[in-house]
Design an enzyme around this catalytic site. Structure first.
Site, mmCIF file in Angstrom:
data_model
loop_
_atom_site.group_PDB
_atom_site.id
_atom_site.type_symbol
_atom_site.label_atom_id
_atom_site.label_comp_id
_atom_site.label_asym_id
_atom_site.label_seq_id
_atom_site.Cartn_x
_atom_site.Cartn_y
_atom_site.Cartn_z
ATOM 1 N N LYS A 77 0.876 -1.170 0.000
ATOM 2 C CA LYS A 77 0.000 0.000 0.000
ATOM 3 C C LYS A 77 0.906 1.210 0.000
ATOM 4 O O LYS A 77 2.115 1.077 0.147
ATOM 5 C CB LYS A 77 -0.905 -0.010 1.235
ATOM 6 C CG LYS A 77 -0.153 -0.295 2.546
ATOM 7 C CD LYS A 77 -1.087 -0.355 3.747
ATOM 8 C CE LYS A 77 -1.916 -1.609 3.858
ATOM 9 N NZ LYS A 77 -3.333 -1.392 3.883
ATOM 10 N N ARG A 78 0.353 2.400 -0.176
ATOM 11 C CA ARG A 78 1.200 3.582 -0.115
ATOM 12 C C ARG A 78 1.950 3.620 1.219
ATOM 13 O O ARG A 78 1.444 3.157 2.237
ATOM 14 C CB ARG A 78 0.348 4.853 -0.275
ATOM 15 C CG ARG A 78 -0.144 5.067 -1.698
ATOM 16 C CD ARG A 78 1.008 5.187 -2.681
ATOM 17 N NE ARG A 78 1.733 6.430 -2.509
ATOM 18 C CZ ARG A 78 1.536 7.532 -3.236
ATOM 19 N NH1 ARG A 78 0.659 7.532 -4.214
ATOM 20 N NH2 ARG A 78 2.239 8.609 -3.012
ATOM 21 N N LYS A 110 -0.236 4.218 8.140
ATOM 22 C CA LYS A 110 -0.409 2.803 7.779
ATOM 23 C C LYS A 110 0.578 1.894 8.525
ATOM 24 O O LYS A 110 0.464 0.682 8.510
ATOM 25 C CB LYS A 110 -0.266 2.629 6.271
ATOM 26 C CG LYS A 110 -1.418 3.274 5.482
ATOM 27 C CD LYS A 110 -1.167 3.197 3.971
ATOM 28 C CE LYS A 110 -2.227 3.859 3.126
ATOM 29 N NZ LYS A 110 -3.403 3.007 2.847
HETATM 30 C C1 LIG Z 1 -6.128 -1.747 -3.776
HETATM 31 C C2 LIG Z 1 -4.954 -0.920 -4.077
HETATM 32 C C3 LIG Z 1 -4.586 0.120 -3.225
HETATM 33 C C4 LIG Z 1 -5.307 0.415 -1.933
HETATM 34 O O1 LIG Z 1 -4.728 -0.380 -0.915
HETATM 35 P P1 LIG Z 1 -4.991 -0.085 0.627
HETATM 36 O O2 LIG Z 1 -4.307 -1.226 1.300
HETATM 37 O O3 LIG Z 1 -6.465 -0.115 0.835
HETATM 38 O O4 LIG Z 1 -4.374 1.214 0.943
HETATM 39 C C5 LIG Z 1 -3.476 0.877 -3.540
HETATM 40 N N1 LIG Z 1 -2.766 0.635 -4.663
HETATM 41 C C6 LIG Z 1 -3.079 -0.376 -5.490
HETATM 42 C C7 LIG Z 1 -2.232 -0.608 -6.696
HETATM 43 C C8 LIG Z 1 -4.182 -1.176 -5.243
HETATM 44 O O5 LIG Z 1 -4.493 -2.163 -6.092
#
Ligand SMILES: *Cc1c(COP(=O)(O)O)cnc(C)c1O
Length: 802
Positions: A540-541, A546
């Site tokens: 994730k970012r 996070k």
């Molecule tokens: C689903 C997705 C996210 C969101 O992820 P989170 O864990 O909810 O922050 C971010 N980037 C990509 C490429 C994704 O497929």
């Protein structure tokens, strides 16, 4: 207002999938139109031909969906994180096998062809990916809709590594041909900036100083089964007159294209951060471009269908994805008052009945506001209208608290603007919506008690199960029959198979296949992992809230345990993935520390067969499609009260990963669905976290109570992971002892305890498989089809169709 499209039967729209022979004829024809023969075609040519052939096939559905009567949705979003589209389109048209066979006749494989496509990375993360999942679901549930966005020349930067540091290269998706994109299906729209407002015959007249035009680039979005094909319309800013020929002829070559470079600058880049407000005028211009072009397009469509502008609210529901398109409110009022001669009150009524706003964050640093000075200079008429909306609201609520004002301290609060100008305002998980009511929008909620509703996010099972994890999809179809792809609650039928040891073995085999594939992919990046190990994934970012740092601190503690002969027997691979915003120093420091720790841990002969840490570069949708099916453990460990929903959590759970998570965002509802015994919970609640953060010295006292954490911080502080520069990670250690705003220290012991529960469960493979299968079986609720049906019923007033 409900309507129904019974006069428009779906059976007329859907087309049976093509046979391989018919498809190979289309492929030949597509090549021939470019003067190529199969013998001379390279992989990119085949990619274009395949895109052209699929587009040809879906054309009738696209034509008819565009012309469908009834109320439509306009989904306005500054971000659409689409990823690759060809494979997904083939899947939705049920033509994956036919396409593979047709290409096979020419000795070409579908995998090679789909790999030619660059990710369309027109988004940062969750918010943009949600918009992409919604497009897929809108088409799947046959809801007429247009996604409106911007065609950035460069999407989110491509991430690389250089000595453990993040590097950022421009992403260049438009260097490749885009066979699924069609230019100019709609009239270009003029868009103005700056200038003055004058009064003429009792009317306000805006005379912009600069003008450009927005050109439409359309992408068809076919739903499951291919029956319904909506449109993603991306605007490209262009100079009005191209360039100044007399000036060019006179030899002034650069200035002659000045208008052109101004327009191009606007469409150049996606802002690479959605967690802080970008206080840049260019960003404000981009936001206005999206709103102005989209609303002009919508009004033109209203009129072309023979309706009056006043009818707009009955014909279109406009959804604002976060506040970024909130200028839609003053823009719509302007179009209706200045352009159509409506009264302000009538225009406000149409606006409120048309617009709806989705909130995605409660974090103060992400709440958008613009200085009245910038807005007044760039959009003078809109600034007037915002003040007029503010007065209108104040007059109707004479005792409204100051917090509800749209303009305060010389800034326009975009959240309040979006709230006041919308019919419905929604949060994206039950917890988040509750917090919205109690925190940022508490006063507005009291004035407008029915306006806030919840719509818990979801993800599309087509991309995230059927396409990303074909072996799991085959197992689901074997067990449940076809149909789960568009009716995900059917997954609950899996529970009937859980006492069948053979079925659980197959669940295990599906996971192992995904892990083998992922290990092969990682090896291609130069990262060697044991495919038999537990895959513990956090992608994730990179953001402090996070808490990738807490995960890493635990990895160091685990390494220490292993060195001292404690710790689990089973090997574990910790996978990190994600980008840091280029200006986010602490996130970049965390990335560097992950690399430094990985280098030391992976090289330790005492432990390296039991703990590995990998961090492949450039997390994007395509990488997510490889990593998520392979995960055993999904780390969803944000500080409670910070993650509005999360959608990564849902992708992992549906693919059979167990969640290690806090009571944050949609984790709360996921845990309710899978059952507390199938979810590894830890950490403080949102209320507790808020109280804890207010305790002076909370970090220091928490570290004082955890010997393990103290040791880990000591190792980092003394340069164990950066012997060439012992002080390198000083800022992180200092932050942990003295600030720790996201409470890594206060939640650490609880997290470590939950990690030991994970180890104990993983040591019993039969138990783990059952828990894994239960996650898939019980998370069908988190399909974005369910979310979209919720928006239709509770926000848009659009009846289900088909
Ligand atoms: C689903 C997705 C996210 C969101 O992820 P989170 O864990 O909810 O922050 C971010 N980037 C990509 C490429 C994704 O497929």
């Amino acid at each position: 207002m409900m309507n129904n499209r019974a006069e428009f039967p779906l059976s007329e729209i859907g087309r049976p999938p093509l046979e391989p022979a018919a498809l190979s004829a289309l492929l030949r024809e597509a090549l021939a139109l470019r003067g190529l023969s199969p013998e001379r075609a390279g992989p990119t040519d085949w990619y274009r031909a395949a895109g052209d052939a699929l587009r040809r096939h879906l054309a009738p559905g696209w034509q008819r969906a565009d012309a469908a009567p009834g109320k439509r949705v306009a989904y306005l979003s500054m971000e659409f994180l689409m990823g690759r589209m060809l494979g997904d389109l083939a899947l939705n048209l049920s033509m994956t096998q036919a396409l593979d066979a047709a290409l096979g006749e020419f000795g070409v494989s579908l995998d090679t062809v789909t790999a030619q496509e660059p990710d369309a990375a027109l988004g940062n993360g969750g918010l943009g990916r949600l918009a992409a999942c919604f497009l897929d679901s809108l088409s799947t549930v046959n809801c007429p809709a247009t996604g409106y966005g911007l065609r950035y020349e460069h999407g989110l930067f491509a991430q690389g590594w250089e000595a453990g540091r993040q590097t950022e290269r421009p992403e260049t998706w438009l260097d490749q041909p885009q066979p699924l994109m069609v230019e100019g299906r709609a009239a270009a729209v003029p868009v103005g900036f700056g200038g003055q407002v004058t009064e003429r015959g009792g009317r306000r007249v805006w005379q912009p100083a600069e003008r450009l035009i927005a050109r439409a680039h359309d992408m068809p979005v076919a739903g499951w089964g291919g029956a319904w094909v909506n449109t993603l319309r991306l605007w490209e800013p262009r100079a009005v007159a191209g360039f100044d020929l007399p000036r060019f002829s006179a030899g002034d070559h650069v200035a002659a294209s000045g208008g052109d470079s101004f327009a191009r600058a606007l469409g150049r880049v996606l802002y690479p951060d959605d967690t802080t407000q970008a206080g840049q005028e260019l960003r404000l211009r981009q936001e206005y471009l999206l709103c102005a072009a989209s609303l002009a397009d919508i009004l033109a469509r209203v009129k072309a269908a023979g309706h009056a502008p006043l009818d707009m609210a009955a014909l279109w529901a406009v959804q604002l994805n976060d506040t970024h398109p909130a200028l839609a409110a003053p823009e719509l009022v302007r179009l209706l008052v200045d352009g159509e001669g409506l009264s302000f009150d009538a225009a406000m009524e149409v606006t409120q009945q048309s617009l709806n706003y989705t909130n995605h964050t409660l974090m103060p640093e992400a709440l958008e506001s613009w200085s009245t000075w910038s807005m007044g200079r760039l959009l003078p008429r809109h600034m007037e209208i915002v003040e007029q909306i503010d007065d209108w609201h104040a007059t109707r609520h004479p005792r409204r608290p100051a917090s509800t004002a749209l303009v305060a301290q010389d800034r326009v609060r975009m959240g309040n603007l979006a709230f006041v100008a919308s019919g419905r305002v929604n949060g994206v998980s039950a917890l988040h919506t509750g917090l919205m009511r109690r925190t940022v929008f508490a006063d507005l909620d009291r004035l407008h008690p029915d306006r806030i509703v919840n719509q818990t996010n979801g993800i599309t099972p087509r991309r995230w199960i059927a396409s990303a994890n074909p072996p799991l999809a085959a197992l689901l179809t074997d067990a449940l029959g076809d149909g789960w792809q568009s009716d995900l609650e059917r997954l609950s039928g899996l529970e009937a198979h859980l006492d069948d040891a053979g079925f659980l073995d197959r669940i295990g085999a599906v996971k192992q296949t995904a892990k083998d594939r992922c290990a092969g992919w990682l090896a291609g990046q130069g990262l060697r992992v044991d495919p038999q190990a537990m895959f513990d994934v956090q992608v994730k970012r990179i953001h402090e809230y996070k808490r990738q740092l807490m995960n890493l601190l635990h990895a160091v503690a685990l390494w220490q345990d292993l060195r001292e002969g404690r710790g689990p027997d089973h090997p574990r691979v910790k996978v990190f993935g994600g980008k840091a915003a280029p200006g986010y120093a602490m996130a970049k420091s965390i990335i560097r520390l992950i690399h430094d720790v990985a280098q030391v841990v992976n090289a330790d002969p005492l432990t390296r067969d039991r703990l590995q840490i990998v961090y492949p570069a450039n997390y994007n949708v395509s990488m997510a499609e490889v990593l998520i099916p392979a995960a055993d453990l999904s780390e969803q460990i944000s500080t409670a009260g910070t993650e509005a929903s999360g959608t990564g959590n849902m992708k992992f759970g549906l693919n059979g990963a167990l969640t290690l998570g806090t009571l944050d965002g949609a984790n709360v509802e996921m845990r309710e669905h899978v059952g507390a015994e199938n979810f590894f919970l830890f950490g403080m609640t949102a209320e507790e976290a808020l109280a804890r953060a207010a305790v002076p010295d909370h970090a220091r006292s928490a570290i004082g109570q955890s010997a393990a954490l103290r040791d880990v911080l000591q190792l980092i502080a003394e340069g164990r992971f950066s012997p060439d520069e012992p002080d390198r990670h000083h800022a992180i250690v200092d932050m942990m002892w003295n600030h720790d705003p996201y409470l890594c220290a206060s939640d650490y012991e609880s997290y470590a305890t939950a990690q030991r529960q994970v180890e104990a469960a993983y040591a019993d493979p039969a138990r783990w498989r059952r828990m894994s299968a239960l996650n898939t079986a019980r998370l069908g609720y988190f399909s974005s089809d369910r979310t979209i049906r919720g928006y239709m019923a509770e926000i848009w007033g659009i009846a289900p169709n088909g």
